[in-house]
Scaffold this motif. Sequence first.
Motif, short mmCIF file in Angstrom:
data_model
loop_
_atom_site.label_atom_id
_atom_site.label_comp_id
_atom_site.label_asym_id
_atom_site.label_seq_id
_atom_site.Cartn_x
_atom_site.Cartn_y
_atom_site.Cartn_z
N PRO A 1 0.82 -1.21 0.00
CA PRO A 1 0.00 0.00 0.00
C PRO A 1 0.85 1.26 0.00
N ASN A 2 0.29 2.31 -0.55
CA ASN A 2 0.94 3.60 -0.54
C ASN A 2 1.09 4.07 0.90
N PRO A 3 2.27 4.43 1.35
CA PRO A 3 2.44 4.83 2.75
C PRO A 3 1.66 6.09 3.09
N THR A 4 1.24 6.86 2.09
CA THR A 4 0.51 8.09 2.39
C THR A 4 -0.97 7.97 2.11
N GLU A 5 -1.37 6.95 1.39
CA GLU A 5 -2.80 6.81 1.06
C GLU A 5 -3.14 5.34 0.94
N ASP A 6 -4.09 4.87 1.73
CA ASP A 6 -4.48 3.47 1.70
C ASP A 6 -5.08 3.12 0.35
N GLU A 7 -4.62 2.01 -0.16
CA GLU A 7 -5.12 1.56 -1.47
C GLU A 7 -6.45 0.83 -1.27
N PRO A 8 -7.51 1.17 -1.98
CA PRO A 8 -8.81 0.53 -1.77
C PRO A 8 -8.77 -0.93 -2.19
N PHE A 9 -9.69 -1.71 -1.58
CA PHE A 9 -9.65 -3.15 -1.79
C PHE A 9 -10.51 -3.55 -2.98
N VAL A 10 -10.36 -4.82 -3.39
CA VAL A 10 -11.16 -5.39 -4.46
C VAL A 10 -12.44 -5.93 -3.87
N PRO A 11 -13.60 -5.53 -4.35
CA PRO A 11 -14.86 -5.94 -3.74
C PRO A 11 -15.13 -7.41 -3.95
N LEU A 12 -15.80 -8.01 -2.97
CA LEU A 12 -16.17 -9.41 -3.04
C LEU A 12 -17.67 -9.54 -2.90
N ASP B 1 -6.62 -14.94 -16.69
CA ASP B 1 -7.14 -14.05 -17.72
C ASP B 1 -7.91 -12.87 -17.13
N VAL B 2 -8.03 -12.81 -15.81
CA VAL B 2 -8.66 -11.66 -15.14
C VAL B 2 -7.56 -10.83 -14.50
N GLU B 3 -7.48 -9.56 -14.86
CA GLU B 3 -6.38 -8.71 -14.43
C GLU B 3 -6.85 -7.63 -13.48
N ARG B 4 -5.94 -7.20 -12.66
CA ARG B 4 -6.22 -6.06 -11.77
C ARG B 4 -6.30 -4.78 -12.58
N CYS B 5 -7.08 -3.84 -12.05
CA CYS B 5 -7.23 -2.57 -12.78
C CYS B 5 -7.37 -1.42 -11.79
N GLU B 6 -6.41 -1.30 -10.88
CA GLU B 6 -6.45 -0.22 -9.91
C GLU B 6 -6.37 1.15 -10.58
N ILE C 1 -13.97 -1.73 -9.48
CA ILE C 1 -13.80 -2.80 -10.45
C ILE C 1 -12.84 -3.81 -9.84
N GLY C 2 -13.35 -5.01 -9.54
CA GLY C 2 -12.52 -6.04 -8.90
C GLY C 2 -11.59 -6.75 -9.86
N GLY C 3 -11.83 -6.66 -11.14
CA GLY C 3 -11.00 -7.33 -12.13
C GLY C 3 -11.56 -7.09 -13.51
N VAL C 4 -10.73 -7.23 -14.52
CA VAL C 4 -11.15 -7.01 -15.89
C VAL C 4 -10.60 -8.13 -16.76
N LYS C 5 -11.45 -8.60 -17.69
CA LYS C 5 -11.05 -9.64 -18.63
C LYS C 5 -11.26 -9.12 -20.04
N ILE C 6 -10.20 -9.16 -20.84
CA ILE C 6 -10.25 -8.70 -22.23
C ILE C 6 -10.27 -9.93 -23.14
N TYR C 7 -11.22 -9.95 -24.09
CA TYR C 7 -11.34 -11.08 -25.01
C TYR C 7 -10.53 -10.78 -26.27
N ASP C 8 -9.63 -11.71 -26.62
CA ASP C 8 -8.82 -11.54 -27.82
C ASP C 8 -8.95 -12.72 -28.78
N LYS C 9 -9.84 -13.67 -28.47
CA LYS C 9 -10.07 -14.81 -29.33
C LYS C 9 -11.56 -14.94 -29.63
#
Length: 872
Positions: free
Chosen positions: A29-40, A177-182, A237-245
């Motif tokens: 996490p950023n020492p000056t600003e808490d990084e928000p979590f991925v929703p479940l 195939d699901v990527e983070r998108c902070e 956004i908890g994750g993103v999947k891009i379709y390439d096929k």
Amino acid sequence: MRNTTPNQRATTMSDNTTSVPLADFIEPPNPTEDEPFVPLAEPRKMNDTPVAAAATPTPTTATTAPISNGTPTEAAAASAAATTTVATSGSSENSIFSILYTIGKKVAIVGSIYLVGYMGWSVAWLIAPVILSVARDQLGKTSAKKRDIAKASALACEKDVILARIDELPAWVYFPDVERCEWLNKILKQVWPNANHFTRTLVKETIEPNVALALSNYKMNGFRFDRIILGTIPPRIGGVKIYDKNVDRNEIIMDLDLFYASDCDINFYLGGMKGGIKDFQIHGWVRVVMKPLIRSMPLVGGLQIFFLNNPNIDFNLVGVIDFMDMPGLSDLLRRIIVEQIGAVMVLPNKLPISLSEEVSAVALKMPEPEGILRIHVVEAKDLMKKDISVLGKGKSDPYAIINVGAQEFKTQIIDNNVNPKWDYWCEAAVEVSQHAILVLRLFDWDRTSDDESLGRASIDIASVIKKGVVDSWLTLEDAKHGLLHVRLQWYKLTADPNDLQQILLETQLLRVTSMSSAVLSVFIDSARHLKQARSSSKPDPYLVCSLNKQKQQTAMIMRDDSPVWEQGFTFLVSNPDNESLNIKIYDQKTGNDIGQYTYTLSTLLKQFNMEVIQQPFQLQKSGPESKLYMSLSLRILKPGEIDKESDALEQVAALTRSSSVKTPDVAVVAPPTFKDPQAPNKRQSTESPISEEELAVPMKISPALSASTSSEKPISELAASVLTHHFPETSSTAGEHGLGRIQMSIRYSAQRQKLDVTLHKIVKIPLRDPSNIPDPYVKLYLLPGRTKESKRKTGVIKDNCNPVYDASFEYLISIAELRQTELEVTVCTQKGFLSGSSPIIGMLKIPLDDSEITTPAGLNTWFDLQPEMRHE
């Protein structure tokens, strides 16, 4: 990491940090600003400590008290003193209202008790509201706790939340195939204040009119939104999947795991009463389609945004309208709001956004179904018993609800039965098959309370497309026991009008009138120069499209005689040769018809590619220059390819009819003849009057005759005529045992999983006493078991030794069960009960594993009645 269970992952991360350090997949996490979590999906507790404990405390009240420059203890004391001062002033202002509210509440309670005693009512009038009130309070507390935990989680540090819930890590941890998108979450946080205006417009123009219309059906008028403020908490956004096929090169497709736990402030009015919505939450997978790609900025012509399946939605009602938070009324308002959200953004509905003037609205907003899913809910077994009877646990009154995206279907209710047989058919248009899910939910219908769940099941539609046909028993989830039998078939869409005759024949053989053969996509663009419904002002027009029993309606445009709707709809068509699309335009203020048009679908079959794009049509019963601009597209259903490796016998048998009608030259059976297999199966005696020349002979019909047959007389009617026909020839004897002979037709439809039995007539019933002529009737049972559900019975024919019934009966049974089943036929006389003798004249047992029963013509023959047999 990816092939271990949650407990193994937790052990690995806590006890073996050297081999799999948590820092490998969690950014510091950023020492000056808490990084928000991925929703479940739903916050859970770990070690009896809620996730909310991990939330970073936020200031609740602004204060201007000076902060001490001394020690940390002095600063904390000063802050506490300032907070206490503000809290004291707030409590003094609310104390009077609190006292008045308490007094009013006590008076209402005492008054209700006095009224019950004064009117002499039963104590149940007092106990029932108390129980409902307590249940409502408990439910409200549970929902509020979930919302508070979710909101606290949305503000917490991502690292703390993941450590507290390590067994429920987000999708990007498990799926490569699901990527983070902070970076996207940071952008959303920055632009969120500017999104309020767009959301207000969307809610006011789209959701508000539909909610008002739905509530008006329940005599609840005057619904409108007053204030819409989204709050400060943006979606995550908890994750993103891009379709390439397997993606068209002219589009970009991505899926987003969306979680929104808002601090919104939404007010509305209903019938002069003010209410509000707080703590709105939504969670689900959102698909974003960028299409078409263009060569000028912004390189993307538009967006299509929609939920693949129904998202999880929750909110809290506040204000004066909070009285609706009682059972029934609260559920009604919540259900309507959720349905209207689904009508905007859940497939097959999409939220289109145009980004370039180079792209026409029809290219972005025209419905484009990928195919049709035909659903057959056959039966269920061993369901839970939810009803309570005098003797204890009774049975249930089950029904099923089928969901494909926002499309919902409901079976009939079967009373007092834990093994119901619905035989329910429906069809759903599938816009996008990837990640689309068919959800089936079973409920027990209750007259006086909410319907109780009997379980649920789900099927991935992509697996149905791969196999072509799925016939399966599904184990119910969220239930102690129970099975559900469903049959699914996938139909792709073609633009070849030559495929129409094939699907029409197949549908007619299915003998289900509600099934379709084509899909019509309609895009209503605009109207021009509508006539004035009122002399003083322009109309408030809206348009209604109808086809058979299906009806769709556009939004209402205020004060405009040339409205622009740009809305698309999809209709299922039974037979394009004889159906029409009816369009009417109404003025909402007066309710008057200000224009109409009827389009015959048979003309669309002759158009190139069966399409009409952005064509003007002259409106009838309107002004001389009134025109409607719309686009139409017709597509024919064609069965999907069957998986050759599938070993399901039902799937192969179900296609016997469709495979027999793939060419215009169809093999049919000449109108009815009856075979004489003689002694081995006891169907007929050797004295049968039917000669060998009368055996059934297949014949070919020409393409012209096939088309004439499909248009003039349905195949189902021809089949019915086969079943009810009997020859004028009768037997010269009373059969092998001298008890008479019975003429029957037995046919099994593998597609419908249905056994049809027709009793034509009985001849030569023996007359033992000339003064006592029998009153014959026939009973049917399926063996083994002889259950009450399998009993069928004809009417009684008085004083007749050669009765004619022509009575048809149906059984819902799978082909696997059919091969292990016998049909017991018993001929009785009603006078036998009065004379004291046995009422049974004769009986027989017919094995149903005969392959002839499963042919299109079925088994049509005579049987010799046999002496009475003991029941096993």
